[in-house]
Enzyme design. Structure first.
Site, mmCIF file in Angstrom:
data_model
loop_
_atom_site.group_PDB
_atom_site.id
_atom_site.type_symbol
_atom_site.label_atom_id
_atom_site.label_comp_id
_atom_site.label_asym_id
_atom_site.label_seq_id
_atom_site.Cartn_x
_atom_site.Cartn_y
_atom_site.Cartn_z
ATOM 1 N N ASP A 182 -2.339 -1.611 -3.928
ATOM 2 C CA ASP A 182 -2.815 -0.462 -4.697
ATOM 3 C C ASP A 182 -1.806 -0.095 -5.789
ATOM 4 O O ASP A 182 -1.838 0.996 -6.336
ATOM 5 C CB ASP A 182 -3.136 0.729 -3.776
ATOM 6 C CG ASP A 182 -1.954 1.194 -2.943
ATOM 7 O OD1 ASP A 182 -0.810 0.796 -3.222
ATOM 8 O OD2 ASP A 182 -2.176 1.980 -1.997
ATOM 9 N N LEU A 230 0.855 -1.198 0.000
ATOM 10 C CA LEU A 230 0.000 0.000 0.000
ATOM 11 C C LEU A 230 0.880 1.233 0.000
ATOM 12 O O LEU A 230 1.805 1.313 0.807
ATOM 13 C CB LEU A 230 -0.845 0.045 1.282
ATOM 14 C CG LEU A 230 -1.941 -0.991 1.472
ATOM 15 C CD1 LEU A 230 -2.513 -0.877 2.887
ATOM 16 C CD2 LEU A 230 -3.047 -0.771 0.444
ATOM 17 N N HIS A 231 0.593 2.160 -0.883
ATOM 18 C CA HIS A 231 1.343 3.422 -0.813
ATOM 19 C C HIS A 231 0.547 4.626 -1.291
ATOM 20 O O HIS A 231 0.996 5.755 -1.140
ATOM 21 C CB HIS A 231 2.637 3.331 -1.626
ATOM 22 C CG HIS A 231 2.419 3.391 -3.109
ATOM 23 N ND1 HIS A 231 1.910 2.350 -3.830
ATOM 24 C CD2 HIS A 231 2.628 4.397 -3.992
ATOM 25 C CE1 HIS A 231 1.822 2.690 -5.099
ATOM 26 N NE2 HIS A 231 2.239 3.931 -5.235
ATOM 27 N N ARG A 232 -0.641 4.417 -1.849
ATOM 28 C CA ARG A 232 -1.378 5.563 -2.404
ATOM 29 C C ARG A 232 -1.896 6.446 -1.268
ATOM 30 O O ARG A 232 -2.454 5.938 -0.284
ATOM 31 C CB ARG A 232 -2.580 5.103 -3.220
ATOM 32 C CG ARG A 232 -2.185 4.185 -4.327
ATOM 33 C CD ARG A 232 -2.607 4.623 -5.693
ATOM 34 N NE ARG A 232 -1.986 3.707 -6.626
ATOM 35 C CZ ARG A 232 -1.172 4.056 -7.606
ATOM 36 N NH1 ARG A 232 -0.891 5.324 -7.824
ATOM 37 N NH2 ARG A 232 -0.644 3.155 -8.392
ATOM 38 N N ARG A 280 6.477 5.758 2.924
ATOM 39 C CA ARG A 280 5.378 6.664 3.274
ATOM 40 C C ARG A 280 4.375 5.979 4.229
ATOM 41 O O ARG A 280 3.923 6.565 5.210
ATOM 42 C CB ARG A 280 4.679 7.034 1.956
ATOM 43 C CG ARG A 280 3.432 7.805 2.098
ATOM 44 C CD ARG A 280 2.691 7.872 0.750
ATOM 45 N NE ARG A 280 1.919 9.078 0.718
ATOM 46 C CZ ARG A 280 2.227 10.142 -0.034
ATOM 47 N NH1 ARG A 280 3.258 10.134 -0.842
ATOM 48 N NH2 ARG A 280 1.477 11.201 0.011
#
Ligand code: UD1
Length: 388
Positions: free
Chosen positions: A307, A227-229, A263
């Site tokens: 994502d 996940l990074h969005r 992030r």
């Protein structure tokens, strides 16, 4: 002699440019060497694990020029890249600038090239999510509008471009260059031991149960999460719901390997979710892993929750059932309704749960969309050399 500058900036670019560089080398060794190639790294991703490792493991030569722009807001990254890249173009005077994908480097360097009257070519053109909240969508739209040659991965992308008025003669359907990398590295990846990947990348102090991993791997399936969005990881409530679902429900039935983006790691800590993550015995938090390691895990995973656009594509070819934690995708060819392995679930936990439970009884179903054949880069170099 044609002088080509190609540009990379962030992790998803590296696997797209590696085959292109190899195809240039192959072209130069089988013809009179008539391509002079300069590789520019904007330096958006700069960590060893986000950048250097990919250069080494994918055999990408060291960049000839590194703009070293680093982290920052979008405007800072794009602005600093443009300032630095303009100097490069004025000095080098290339015939073509080649950009890939949809990251800030793609936008910054295509705009700068056109302003300097240098022809620009876009690899992975025509993808559209229709979601202008995504920085990547803005990057794609601008780059495609400006590019002189647009290499598309699938026919739907070509249709998108035509609808926007791009003339046919600029569009070349060449297939998906990411799959060149997948095919070139499948064999090497298949030899990696799963337990070794987890041991080598486990974030220190996060999972005290590692010693029993190998016995658990023998009777439990495993999933992968990435996940990074911003839409998933920047809001405390949304990230908390996802973390709770993954830790409480997915890890109830399987092991879960999570190579965590910088992030997301920072946000999980800031939002007070880290303790929960490290207290879940079946959850293994990993540093960002390299290309071969991810490919190896993906080959045997029961499910992918992600994502990332690139992983959606790799899951399609490998047949790994994929829950795409987004409401839209610029890669519809990877969706189940188009024959792919992925289903859109956004970040709605009920929907994620329903599809998660459904995938538990699903078999792997590898698919190969047209021209995802591992030979895309050769077609691109040929086409580029035939263009004025
Ligand atoms: C970028 C791309 C995205 C791609 C993703 C893959 C854009 C608009 N976005 O998003 O399309 O899917 O990369 O990773 O270009 N950081 C590090 N080390 C690094 C690089 C970044 O710690 O080597 C940190 C930064 O300080 C920042 C965060 O990670 O806090 C995000 O990095 P950034 O480059 O802004 O964008 P991504 O979210 O990675």
């Amino acid at each position: 002699m044609k002088k080509i500058i190609s540009v990379v900036g962030a992790r998803p670019n590296f696997m797209k440019l590696a085959p292109f560089i190899r195809a240039i080398e192959a072209h130069n060794s089988s013809h009179t060497p008539d391509i002079q190639h300069i590789l520019v790294h904007t330096g958006q991703h700069y960590d060893v694990r986000m950048s250097d490792t990919f250069f080494r493991s994918l055999g990408i030569p060291d960049p000839d020029i590194n703009l070293e722009i680093g982290s920052g807001t979008h405007a800072e990254q794009v602005g600093q890249t443009m300032i630095a890249f303009e100097k490069v173009l004025r000095r080098e005077k290339p015939d073509w600038v080649v950009v890939v994908g949809d990251v800030n480097a793609t936008l910054a360097c295509s705009v700068t090239a056109k302003k300097e009257h240098v022809k620009c070519c876009h690899i992975e053109a025509g993808l559209r999510s229709g979601d202008l909240k995504m920085p990547e969508e803005i990057n794609r739209l601008v780059t495609d509008r400006l590019s002189d040659l647009l290499f598309t991965p699938d026919p739907l992308s070509g249709e998108n471009l035509k609808k926007e008025g791009v003339p046919d003669e600029k569009i070349r359907f060449v297939g998906n260059i990411m799959i060149d990398t997948l095919e070139a590295n499948r064999e090497k990846a298949s030899q990696l031991p799963i337990e070794g990947i987890i041991r080598d990348n486990l974030i220190p102090g996060t999972n005290p149960t590692f010693s029993t991993l190998s016995s658990r791997l023998s009777h439990l399936p495993f999933g992968i999460v990435t996940l990074h969005r911003p839409s998933n990881v920047d809001t405390p409530e949304i990230l908390a719901h996802l973390v709770n679902f993954l830790a409480d429900e997915v890890c109830d039935l399987m092991l879960l390997f999570w190579p965590i983006h910088p992030r997301t790691r920072k946000n999980a800590m800031d939002f007070g979710l880290w303790d929960k993550l490290i207290a879940t015995p079946n959850l293994f938090l990993l540093e960002p892993i390299n290309y071969h390691e991810m490919l190896r895990l993906n080959m045997d995973a029961k499910i992918m929750l992600t994502d990332s656009g690139g992983l959606q594509e790799e899951c399609t070819v490998l047949g790994t059932p994929c829950l795409t934690l987004r409401w839209n995708t610029e890669r519809p060819v990877t969706l189940r309704e188009h024959g792919g392995a992925s289903v859109l679930v956004g970040n709605n936990i009920e929907l994620i749960r329903k599809e998660y439970l459904a995938t538990l009884s699903q078999e792997r179903k590898p698919e190969r969309p047209a021209l995802w054949d591992g030979k895309t880069a050769g077609r691109i170099v040929k086409s580029l050399m035939e263009s004025a």
